[in-house]
Enzyme design. Structure first.
Site, PDB file in Angstrom:
ATOM      1  N   CYS A 394       1.546  -0.952   0.301  1.00 14.59           N
ATOM      2  CA  CYS A 394      -0.410   0.182  -0.072  1.00 14.59           C
ATOM      3  C   CYS A 394       1.113   0.840   0.497  1.00 14.59           C
ATOM      4  CB  CYS A 394      -0.753   0.045   0.900  1.00 14.59           C
ATOM      5  SG  CYS A 394      -1.927   1.427   1.016  1.00 14.59           S
ATOM      6  N   GLU A 428       1.747  -4.281  -4.883  1.00 12.92           N
ATOM      7  CA  GLU A 428       0.755  -5.346  -5.610  1.00 12.92           C
ATOM      8  C   GLU A 428      -0.978  -4.761  -6.055  1.00 12.92           C
ATOM      9  OE1 GLU A 428      -1.781  -7.319  -1.504  1.00 12.92           O
ATOM     10  OE2 GLU A 428       0.065  -6.251  -1.005  1.00 12.92           O
TER      11      GLU A 428
END
Length: 531
Positions: A394, A428
């Site tokens: 993140c 990700e």
């Protein structure tokens, strides 16, 4: 949803709660007078049948006989008409489900009637619910009148004191103030040393019956004077919330925080974040920009800032160049800070789903230092053990620092760590909209810089990946987006587009004086064990 049944309790002062008595009079009464009420209703319906004309049909007779509750609305009567047997009207709870009792217990109507301040007919949050505070709507009105009377008396006495006293700088307390001080001291001396066995059993029974759906009983826990002060503070806070709702800062039924006070900035939020309900329904949060603790009011924040000893994120400072620093924070060692950081990030990220399970992650927090401390610029997190070699889980740049190059600095730093680890990294998925734009821009610059410095004739995607630590899949997708990858005579060719390289060189010349670049020599870091 239907109202669950529960025994009618008693109020905090030992008297019967008027809310319960009122509701029982209108809905479910005891079994003794229930039969008499039904017979009276049947008698009234029979009288109406006798007065009806001869053209009344059997269907109408059934309707008249079936309406046992004459006070109900037309809609509920219609529902009873459609069914062959009388139907008990539904009761709806206030915001939350109440605990159910035995089969013999009476149902209590928890409507939104009344307000803790005694000045409104309805409430929209649990902080204004009289029943939650073990009071009735009538009791709240009586207390409101008492508070208003005390305020008027206090204002009148203040005027008299001002007229009788000289306007000196250091004024001595008046006789009235001294008497009041003595009275308060006497009231506080009357406080009971402890609760009796019966009181403890009563409190435990109240807690087991209602749980968190009601405020605990507060009598005999402190002096009557201090308890009265607490009740006044509750009423005042509830009134302030009602004013915010009327001004539009709090929307009925929505628990989305609209603005946050963060340092010297006031930020508008973009998405919902799962803060506790008591904070989320406020619509505005106040945060400490160093420890990320969230609070309800400016006063609480001011008091916190006077005591807060944090001036930078917890963890190890692994990078410093000028005023820019990066701290490595372990989610296992600093769990509360990382959870608060994730909740803050969710206000500006749509795809983020991690809030509380922070132990498997490392957080790299970028700050800008000045005389007051290290101010949060942004951060990215990564798994301690990623099977797919994700170097970012993140990533966020705070809104006040966006479009200033800090996002690319965070991305560049994540790949710098991958180079030290001798791994190939990739963010990700899925990426947010702003994250995808930032990463594509970064990959473009990396490839154009590599092609500008490349002097050979044959180029390999694997070699580019090993030197830049960028995943080959990301390299191929970027080359395709730049129209630099072609398939010709059974081979894939990489076209060196000089126009794009020249454009990149011109942009780099304009940013040559900028410090928005990461210097590998300023990194003091070794990969954590087990990664």
């Amino acid at each position: 949803m239907p109202r669950r049944k529960r025994n009618a309790g008693s109020s905090s002062d030992g008297t019967e709660d008027s809310d319960f008595s009122t509701d029982l009079e209108h809905t479910d009464s005891s079994e003794s007078d229930g039969t008499s009420r039904r017979s009276a209703r049947v008698t009234r319906s029979s009288a109406r049948l006798s007065q009806s004309s001869q053209d009344s049909s059997p269907v109408r007779n059934l309707q008249s006989f079936g309406t046992e509750e004459p006070a109900y609305s037309t809609r509920r009567v219609t529902r009873s008409q459609q069914q062959p047997t009388p139907v008990t009207p539904k009761k709806y709870p206030l915001r939350q489900t109440r605990s159910s009792g035995s089969e013999t217990e009476q149902a209590v109507d928890f409507s939104d009637r009344g307000h803790l301040t005694g000045k409104h007919e309805r409430h929209f949050s649990i902080s204004g619910c009289p029943l939650y505070h073990n009071l009735s709507a009538d009791e709240c009105k009586v207390r409101a009148q008492s508070r208003d009377k005390q305020i008027e008396e206090r204002m009148l006495s203040h005027r008299q004191d001002d007229n009788n006293r000289h306007a000196t700088r250091h004024q001595a307390p008046s006789e009235r103030q001294l008497r009041y001080k003595e009275k308060v001291a006497e009231l506080r001396k009357k406080r009971n040393s402890g609760l009796s066995k019966e009181q403890k059993e009563k409190y435990m029974e109240h807690r087991q019956t209602y749980g968190n759906t009601r405020e605990p009983l507060l009598e005999n826990l402190t002096s009557e004077y201090d308890l009265d002060l607490f009740r006044r503070a509750q009423a005042r806070a509830s009134e302030d919330l009602e004013k915010l709702r009327l001004q539009g800062q709090i929307t009925e039924g929505s628990n989305m925080i609209k603005t946050i006070a963060f340092g010297r900035y006031e930020l508008d939020t973009w998405y919902h974040s799962p803060y506790p309900e008591e904070y989320a329904r406020l619509g505005r949060l106040y945060m400490c920009e160093f420890c990320l603790k969230y609070m309800k009011s400016q006063t609480i924040l001011r008091r916190h800032m006077a005591k807060c000893v944090w001036k930078h994120p917890p963890g190890d400072e692994i990078y410093r160049k000028g005023s820019i620093s990066v701290f490595e924070v372990d989610g296992k060692k600093n769990k509360i800070y990382c959870q608060n950081l994730c909740l803050l990030a969710k206000l500006f990220l749509d795809h983020k789903t991690l809030y509380y399970d922070v132990e498997p992650f490392l957080f790299y927090v970028m700050t800008e230092a000045d005389s007051t401390g290290c101010h949060l610029i942004g951060y990215f997190s990564k798994e301690k053990n990623s099977f797919l070699n994700y170097n970012v889980s993140c990533i966020l740049t705070m809104p006040q620092y966006m479009r200033q190059g800090y996002g690319k600095m965070l991305i560049d730093f994540s790949y710098l760590l991958s180079k030290v680890e001798e791994k190939v990294g990739s963010p990700e998925r899925p990426l947010s909209d702003l994250g995808l734009i930032s990463y594509r821009s970064y990959w473009k610059e990396v490839l154009l810089r590599y092609l500008h410095n490349f002097q050979g004739k044959e180029i390999s995607i694997k070699e580019i990946s090993q030197e830049t630590a960028v995943n080959p899949v990301d390299i191929v997708s970027t080359l395709q987006a730049l129209q630099m990858l072609k398939y010709w005579k059974g081979k894939h060719l990489v076209l060196k587009r000089q126009d794009l390289i020249d454009e990149w060189i011109a942009k780099e010349a304009k940013r040559s004086n900028s410090n928005k670049t990461m210097d590998p020599s300023c990194l003091k870091w070794t990969p954590p064990k087990g990664t």
